[in-house]
Design an enzyme around this catalytic site. Structure first.
Site, PDB file in Angstrom:
ATOM      1  N   GLU A 106      58.499   9.121 -62.189  1.00 40.39           N
ATOM      2  CA  GLU A 106      57.942  10.163 -61.401  1.00 40.39           C
ATOM      3  C   GLU A 106      57.277  11.163 -62.324  1.00 40.39           C
ATOM      4  OE1 GLU A 106      59.663  10.097 -56.858  1.00 40.39           O
ATOM      5  OE2 GLU A 106      60.504  11.442 -58.427  1.00 40.39           O
ATOM      6  N   CYS A 119      54.569  18.128 -65.504  1.00 38.42           N
ATOM      7  CA  CYS A 119      56.120  17.963 -65.654  1.00 38.42           C
ATOM      8  C   CYS A 119      56.577  16.119 -65.715  1.00 38.42           C
ATOM      9  CB  CYS A 119      56.999  18.212 -64.656  1.00 38.42           C
ATOM     10  SG  CYS A 119      58.662  18.091 -64.737  1.00 38.42           S
ATOM     11  N   CYS A 126      68.488   8.759 -66.198  1.00 38.98           N
ATOM     12  CA  CYS A 126      68.898   9.371 -67.432  1.00 38.98           C
ATOM     13  C   CYS A 126      70.406   9.038 -67.477  1.00 38.98           C
ATOM     14  CB  CYS A 126      68.770  10.967 -66.983  1.00 38.98           C
ATOM     15  SG  CYS A 126      69.366  12.125 -68.328  1.00 38.98           S
ATOM     16  N   CYS A 130      74.587  14.671 -65.528  1.00 35.80           N
ATOM     17  CA  CYS A 130      74.838  15.853 -64.738  1.00 35.80           C
ATOM     18  C   CYS A 130      74.908  15.842 -63.299  1.00 35.80           C
ATOM     19  CB  CYS A 130      73.685  16.816 -65.315  1.00 35.80           C
ATOM     20  SG  CYS A 130      73.675  17.089 -67.059  1.00 35.80           S
ATOM     21  N   CYS A 133      72.056  16.922 -60.471  1.00 38.37           N
ATOM     22  CA  CYS A 133      70.588  16.298 -60.705  1.00 38.37           C
ATOM     23  C   CYS A 133      70.589  14.953 -60.143  1.00 38.37           C
ATOM     24  CB  CYS A 133      70.579  16.193 -62.344  1.00 38.37           C
ATOM     25  SG  CYS A 133      68.964  15.582 -62.880  1.00 38.37           S
ATOM     26  N   GLU A 182      66.279  12.419 -70.584  1.00 40.47           N
ATOM     27  CA  GLU A 182      66.699  13.325 -71.630  1.00 40.47           C
ATOM     28  C   GLU A 182      65.791  12.989 -72.814  1.00 40.47           C
ATOM     29  OE1 GLU A 182      68.180  16.080 -72.339  1.00 40.47           O
ATOM     30  OE2 GLU A 182      67.650  15.860 -74.420  1.00 40.47           O
ATOM     31  N   SER A 215      62.687  19.969 -73.014  1.00 34.37           N
ATOM     32  CA  SER A 215      64.118  20.458 -72.242  1.00 34.37           C
ATOM     33  C   SER A 215      65.127  19.679 -72.445  1.00 34.37           C
ATOM     34  CB  SER A 215      63.722  20.695 -70.778  1.00 34.37           C
ATOM     35  OG  SER A 215      65.079  21.123 -70.064  1.00 34.37           O
ATOM     36  N   SER A 238      69.378  23.483 -71.474  1.00 36.24           N
ATOM     37  CA  SER A 238      69.761  23.394 -70.206  1.00 36.24           C
ATOM     38  C   SER A 238      71.354  23.818 -70.271  1.00 36.24           C
ATOM     39  CB  SER A 238      69.724  22.188 -69.285  1.00 36.24           C
ATOM     40  OG  SER A 238      68.354  21.787 -69.245  1.00 36.24           O
ATOM     41  N   CYS A 357      62.613  20.910 -59.614  1.00 35.09           N
ATOM     42  CA  CYS A 357      63.553  20.488 -60.733  1.00 35.09           C
ATOM     43  C   CYS A 357      64.672  19.710 -60.315  1.00 35.09           C
ATOM     44  CB  CYS A 357      64.084  21.850 -61.442  1.00 35.09           C
ATOM     45  SG  CYS A 357      62.769  22.986 -62.008  1.00 35.09           S
TER      46      CYS A 357
END
Ligand code: SAH
Length: 374
Positions: A106, A119, A126, A130, A133, A182, A215, A238, A357
């Site tokens: 996406e 974005c 990923c 985390c 997320c 990431e 990021s 982050s 986010c």
């Protein structure tokens, strides 16, 4: 919590080669290897990066036979739009893409009065795990190729140039690597994508590196490598907790590289690039939003070239966590500001289309109620 961290992406078939994978010199070599004149590479670049052409029929300066061959070899279709979802009166648009191998990713376009931010995803899924997320929950599928990253922005640029986003014809001004993945775990592809974004048109898109944000969860050696490249991109870290005990849980890679090491790497980056580092901190109710943690964070970062971006947590499906209470958030801001640290609270664009986010999870089956589908 045990940290299941995946570094190497699973072995999979590679996406087809594309012009956007290659530097301008490599493009000329690739064209020459196809027995065509090297200047054809510049023509292709002008179509792809400059004019944002996606229909080969519009490449009228290329003889038909040459065009068909070069397009097949160097401009294969990489991403097919599966669905667009819009909100904020059309100013926020999330696109679900399908790659050549069926992988779903996406990207989100956000139009503001003074800028358009895209974005982008750097990986499908990923591996950083985390727990708050959405992307992290399914693990890592694979790295995206450079061109798959670039194509997300080119598609947004096309839509803007053609007036398909309310507000009239426009351009992409900012890019944030805050979609799925990431970015520093796919270092080379991401760095190449940064060059495609920032190389002057028509070699690239001509977007200033200062308007590009990378990021990261804090992969310390990779932050060092980025520092050595002397780019001008903004680094966002982050952090989400100022203490190792909590950060070990919220950002599991912290078991490998601790808060102090991550911050040291960030200061070295700021030093070299003369750019303020952004500290990302998702405020999670009763987990990391205590005033004492704001004070601890303030003490760790005060006096450094830094900016704190507080993000009200976007709850993900099935999560026991939610955003902080407004009064608690206000207190957190006040405590940080008392240390002289600049703080902003991130707006939460795209929430209702799961485009905010940490919400990107590429679930094709979900049927949004309030958003338009395209
Ligand atoms: N892997 C990178 C970039 C992707 S996420 C990174 O971690 O920085 C972009 C930002 O959104 C990160 O700061 C991430 O921690 C944050 N984020 C993830 N899930 C979130 C959620 N549910 N609510 C608010 N922010 C979230």
């Amino acid at each position: 919590m045990s940290a299941q961290l995946t570094f190497a992406a699973p072995r999979r078939a590679k996406p087809p080669r594309h012009l956007a994978d290659l530097s301008p010199d490599e493009r000329r070599e690739a064209v020459a290897a196809l027995d065509e004149k090297p200047f054809r590479a510049d023509q292709l670049s002008r179509h792809y990066f400059g004019r944002l052409v996606d229909d080969p029929a519009d490449m009228t300066d290329l003889p038909a036979a040459v065009r068909d061959r070069l397009v097949a070899e160097l401009m294969p279709s990489l991403l097919t739009s599966v669905r667009d979802q819009v909100c904020d009166e059309g100013m926020t648009r999330k696109t679900l893409w399908k790659a050549f191998d069926g992988t779903l990713i996406e990207s989100v376009l956000m139009r503001y009065p003074d800028r358009v931010t895209m974005c982008v995803s750097s990986q499908a899924g990923c591996g950083m795990n985390c727990p708050f997320c959405a992307t992290g929950q399914a693990g890592l599928t694979r790295n995206l190729s450079t061109a798959e990253i670039v194509e997300q922005v080119v598609a947004g640029a096309r839509a803007l140039a053609r007036g398909q986003i309310p507000g009239g014809a426009g351009r992409v001004s900012n890019i944030v690597f805050m979609g799925m993945g990431e970015p520093l775990a796919s270092f080379n592809n991401v760095v190449r994508a940064i060059h495609r974004f920032s190389d002057p048109s028509p070699a690239g898109l001509g977007i200033s590196q200062r308007n590009i944000t990378v990021s990261t969860v804090g992969l310390v050696p990779a932050i060092g490598r980025l520092t050595d490249l002397d780019l001008k991109v903004r680094l966002a870290v982050s952090l989400h907790a100022p203490d190792d005990e909590l950060r070990d849980e919220l950002v599991p890679i912290n078991t490998r590289w601790k808060v102090a090491e991550v911050l040291d790497a960030a200061w070295a980056y700021a030093d070299r690039t003369r750019r303020r580092v952004s500290i990302e901190y998702a405020l999670i109710r009763d987990i990391n939003d205590q005033a004492w943690r704001a004070d601890l964070l303030g003490r760790l970062i005060k006096g450094h070239p830094v900016h704190v971006n507080l993000i009200p947590l976007n709850p993900t499906p099935g999560s026991k966590w939610t955003a902080s209470r407004p009064t608690v958030q206000t207190e957190f801001v006040r405590h940080l500001e008392a240390h002289g640290v600049p703080v902003t609270v991130r707006d939460t664009r795209g929430q209702e289309i799961d485009g905010a986010c940490g919400q990107l999870a590429a679930m094709p089956q979900e049927t949004p109620l309030r958003s338009q589908q395209g």
